[in-house]
Design a protein around this motif. Structure first.
Motif, short mmCIF file in Angstrom:
data_model
loop_
_atom_site.label_atom_id
_atom_site.label_comp_id
_atom_site.label_asym_id
_atom_site.label_seq_id
_atom_site.Cartn_x
_atom_site.Cartn_y
_atom_site.Cartn_z
N SER A 238 0.91 -1.14 0.02
CA SER A 238 -0.25 0.16 0.03
C SER A 238 0.85 1.15 0.10
CB SER A 238 -1.20 0.11 1.01
OG SER A 238 -1.63 -1.10 1.13
N ALA A 239 1.84 1.15 0.78
CA ALA A 239 2.86 2.61 0.95
C ALA A 239 3.49 2.63 -0.59
CB ALA A 239 4.04 2.22 1.95
N ALA A 240 3.78 1.73 -1.24
CA ALA A 240 4.25 1.74 -2.76
C ALA A 240 3.37 2.65 -3.53
CB ALA A 240 4.68 0.24 -3.28
N ILE A 241 2.00 2.29 -3.43
CA ILE A 241 1.04 3.16 -3.95
C ILE A 241 1.19 4.67 -3.51
CG2 ILE A 241 -1.34 3.28 -4.60
CD1 ILE A 241 -1.76 0.20 -4.13
N GLY A 242 1.06 4.68 -2.22
CA GLY A 242 1.26 5.97 -1.69
C GLY A 242 2.47 6.92 -2.03
N CYS A 243 3.50 6.27 -2.28
CA CYS A 243 4.76 6.96 -2.65
C CYS A 243 4.53 7.41 -4.37
CB CYS A 243 6.06 5.93 -2.78
SG CYS A 243 6.63 5.88 -1.01
N ALA A 244 3.90 6.94 -4.91
CA ALA A 244 3.65 7.18 -6.32
C ALA A 244 2.65 8.39 -6.30
CB ALA A 244 2.74 6.06 -7.22
N GLN A 245 1.58 8.08 -5.43
CA GLN A 245 0.62 9.06 -5.32
C GLN A 245 1.19 10.45 -5.00
OE1 GLN A 245 -3.39 8.63 -4.95
NE2 GLN A 245 -2.61 8.15 -6.95
N ILE A 246 1.87 10.54 -3.95
CA ILE A 246 2.49 11.86 -3.16
C ILE A 246 3.27 12.51 -4.04
CG2 ILE A 246 4.44 10.91 -2.26
CD1 ILE A 246 3.60 12.48 0.49
N GLU A 247 3.90 12.03 -5.31
CA GLU A 247 4.35 12.65 -6.07
C GLU A 247 3.63 13.60 -6.97
OE1 GLU A 247 7.84 9.13 -7.27
OE2 GLU A 247 5.98 9.54 -8.93
N GLU A 248 2.27 13.30 -7.00
CA GLU A 248 1.28 14.28 -7.64
C GLU A 248 0.59 15.29 -6.77
OE1 GLU A 248 0.89 14.93 -10.96
OE2 GLU A 248 2.83 13.96 -11.34
N LEU A 249 0.74 15.12 -5.45
CA LEU A 249 -0.06 15.80 -4.19
C LEU A 249 -0.08 17.16 -4.64
CD1 LEU A 249 -1.71 15.76 -1.80
CD2 LEU A 249 0.35 15.52 -0.51
N PRO A 250 0.92 18.02 -4.91
CA PRO A 250 0.76 19.47 -5.14
C PRO A 250 -0.25 19.59 -6.12
CG PRO A 250 3.00 19.16 -4.63
CD PRO A 250 2.10 17.68 -4.94
N GLN A 251 -0.08 18.99 -7.23
CA GLN A 251 -0.98 19.04 -8.42
C GLN A 251 -2.62 18.88 -8.12
OE1 GLN A 251 1.97 18.15 -8.28
NE2 GLN A 251 3.13 17.98 -10.20
N ARG A 252 -2.56 17.64 -7.37
CA ARG A 252 -3.83 17.18 -6.93
C ARG A 252 -4.65 18.16 -6.20
NH1 ARG A 252 -2.80 14.43 -10.85
NH2 ARG A 252 -2.58 12.13 -10.68
N VAL A 253 -4.05 18.95 -5.21
CA VAL A 253 -4.64 19.85 -4.42
C VAL A 253 -5.07 21.05 -5.26
CG1 VAL A 253 -4.15 21.58 -2.79
CG2 VAL A 253 -3.20 19.08 -2.41
N GLU A 254 -3.98 21.28 -6.14
CA GLU A 254 -4.19 22.83 -7.01
C GLU A 254 -5.68 22.43 -7.75
OE1 GLU A 254 -3.53 25.75 -6.92
OE2 GLU A 254 -2.20 24.90 -5.05
N ARG A 255 -5.74 21.13 -8.46
CA ARG A 255 -6.82 20.89 -9.19
C ARG A 255 -8.08 20.84 -8.69
NH1 ARG A 255 -9.19 21.69 -13.84
NH2 ARG A 255 -10.69 20.21 -14.26
N ARG A 256 -8.10 20.26 -7.30
CA ARG A 256 -9.58 20.47 -6.42
C ARG A 256 -9.61 21.92 -6.22
NH1 ARG A 256 -11.56 15.07 -4.39
NH2 ARG A 256 -9.82 13.89 -5.09
N ARG A 257 -8.80 22.85 -6.08
CA ARG A 257 -9.19 24.17 -5.75
C ARG A 257 -9.53 24.83 -7.30
NH1 ARG A 257 -3.66 25.20 -2.11
NH2 ARG A 257 -4.70 24.44 0.04
N ALA A 258 -9.11 24.34 -8.37
CA ALA A 258 -9.59 24.82 -9.49
C ALA A 258 -10.95 24.53 -9.64
CB ALA A 258 -8.49 24.19 -10.82
N ILE A 259 -11.13 23.15 -9.21
CA ILE A 259 -12.46 23.03 -9.50
C ILE A 259 -13.49 23.75 -8.70
CG2 ILE A 259 -14.19 20.96 -9.10
CD1 ILE A 259 -11.82 19.12 -10.21
N HIS A 260 -13.18 23.89 -7.57
CA HIS A 260 -13.92 24.83 -6.51
C HIS A 260 -14.09 26.36 -7.23
CE1 HIS A 260 -14.29 27.75 -3.30
NE2 HIS A 260 -15.17 27.01 -2.90
N ALA A 261 -13.12 26.76 -7.83
CA ALA A 261 -13.13 28.15 -8.37
C ALA A 261 -14.14 28.25 -9.41
CB ALA A 261 -11.65 28.53 -8.96
#
Ligand SMILES: *Cc1c(COP(=O)(O)O)cnc(C)c1O
Length: 378
Positions: A238-261
């Motif tokens: 599971s942590a291996a999946i998390g290590c891949a996911q966290i590479e895109e975390l800043p972009q994921r947060v930005e995208r959610r904020r853009a959707i809200h906007a």
């Protein structure tokens, strides 16, 4: 179907999972667990992070670490998901629910103070801990909550399961209270398929959490126990999946904020519809889910009627979390609110919108149009 919040692959998931399998670290510890913890710690600027099997497990161990024992009372925000307070019962303690305030939808410091003073007057003892939630990613008014908590010297456990990447006055949610809880369930900002983490105040407490989460085995050649343990450590796969996911975390947060906007802009001129938004610059939500409320005096349909109309157009929305003081399983627990029951009012007027970071602009536009026609069609 336009879904509420789907897992969003980052790219390296298969590669890292294969590495984990090739290395035969297919156990609830290993190099990807260590790496995932380090990356979370760096991202959050946190003193220490321990990866666990679920956010719910993190809440449980956060309460244990805060010193909660059987027979204690623990204060919890009523407007939340049941995972925030179920672990209070696992310990044999009792929840005391507190209302939200309308700006953030999170714990009202005024009601918190009222709850603490009344519990002391009623039971002769102060509550053992406070669980405050950053609901839908919106930071709670932490200064006000902490001022009350500090005055009575009660530890705060922050449920930041929905708020990875959100900040309050520049500090990441999950790093402000004594302990902070994160979730990597499939529908959250990033996922490990299932998992969570506990943000700890120092390396020593993190060691204790690792010990408790791996069956509390003492350092001896045979199994020797002086404490009740738990099997709550995150799997290396599971942590291996998390290590891949966290590479895109800043972009994921930005995208959610853009959707809200986009929701803010697209619904700005719709009478009776309000998009829940950061109250001021101290609050920076990750907008895990964008949420709206309907003004009953303008829109005659209930949120559930609107939900059904949107569902007929292939759009998944969800009602707001039904407050814990309105749940049969917690009917006997005390609840503190002011003149207006704010969490009930939010539950009765609100709706969560599709917000996953993999949504396209066109899909968000489709949701906006569908809301407009649902509220005007009377
Ligand atoms: C998802 C969630 C949790 C629990 O996390 P799990 O990883 O699913 O156990 C706790 N609190 C809140 C507010 C959540 O949304």
């Amino acid at each position: 179907m336009i879904k509420l919040s789907l897992p969003h692959l980052a790219g390296n998931e298969k590669k890292y999972v294969n590495e984990a399998i090739d290395s035969t670290w297919i156990v609830p510890l290993g190099p990807f667990v260590d790496r995932f913890e380090n990356e979370l710690q760096q991202y959050l600027h946190a003193p220490a992070v321990v990866a666990l099997s679920a956010g719910t497990a993190a809440i449980h161990l956060g309460l244990v670490m805060a010193g909660v024992k059987a027979g204690d009372e623990v204060i919890c925000q009523s407007l939340t998901f049941s995972a925030s307070c179920n672990p209070i019962k696992y310990i044999g303690a009792s929840p005391v629910f507190v209302d939200s305030e309308p700006r953030t939808w999170n714990m009202s410091a005024t009601c918190l103070r009222q709850a603490i003073t009344d519990r002391i007057a009623t039971t002769g003892r102060k509550p053992a801990a406070i669980v405050v939630v950053h609901l839908y990613g919106m930071p709670a008014e932490m200064d006000a909550v902490k001022a009350v908590a500090d005055e009575f010297e009660i530890p705060v456990v922050e449920d930041a399961a929905e708020a990875l990447g959100s900040t309050y006055r520049g500090a990441f949610c999950g790093t402000i209270g004594a302990y902070g809880v994160l979730s990597f369930n499939g529908n959250k900002i990033i996922t490990t398929s299932g998992g969570g983490a506990l943000v700890c105040p120092d390396a020593e407490s993190a060691e204790r959490v690792k010990f408790l989460s791996t069956q509390a085995r003492e350092n001896r050649p045979y199994y020797y126990h002086t404490t009740i343990g738990y099997n709550y450590r995150l799997s290396n796969v599971s942590a291996a999946i998390g290590c891949a996911q966290i590479e895109e975390l800043p972009q994921r947060v930005e995208r959610r904020r853009a959707i809200h906007a986009m929701y803010v802009a697209g619904l700005a001129d719709v009478a009776g519809v309000k998009v829940h938004t950061n109250p001021d610059k101290d609050f920076n939500s990750n907008y895990w889910l964008s949420t709206i409320t309907f003004d009953k005096s303008i829109i005659s349909k209930t949120p559930d009627e609107i939900r059904v109309l949107l569902m007929e157009k292939g759009i998944e929305t969800r009602l707001i979390w039904r407050p814990m003081h309105m749940q049969p399983v917690f009917a006997d627990c005390p609840y503190y609110c002011g003149e207006i029951d704010c969490s009930r009012a939010i539950f009765e007027s609100g709706l969560c919108l599709p917000s996953g970071s993999s949504l396209t602009d066109e899909e968000v536009a489709q949701v906006i149009e569908a809301i407009k026609s649902a509220v005007t069609l009377d």
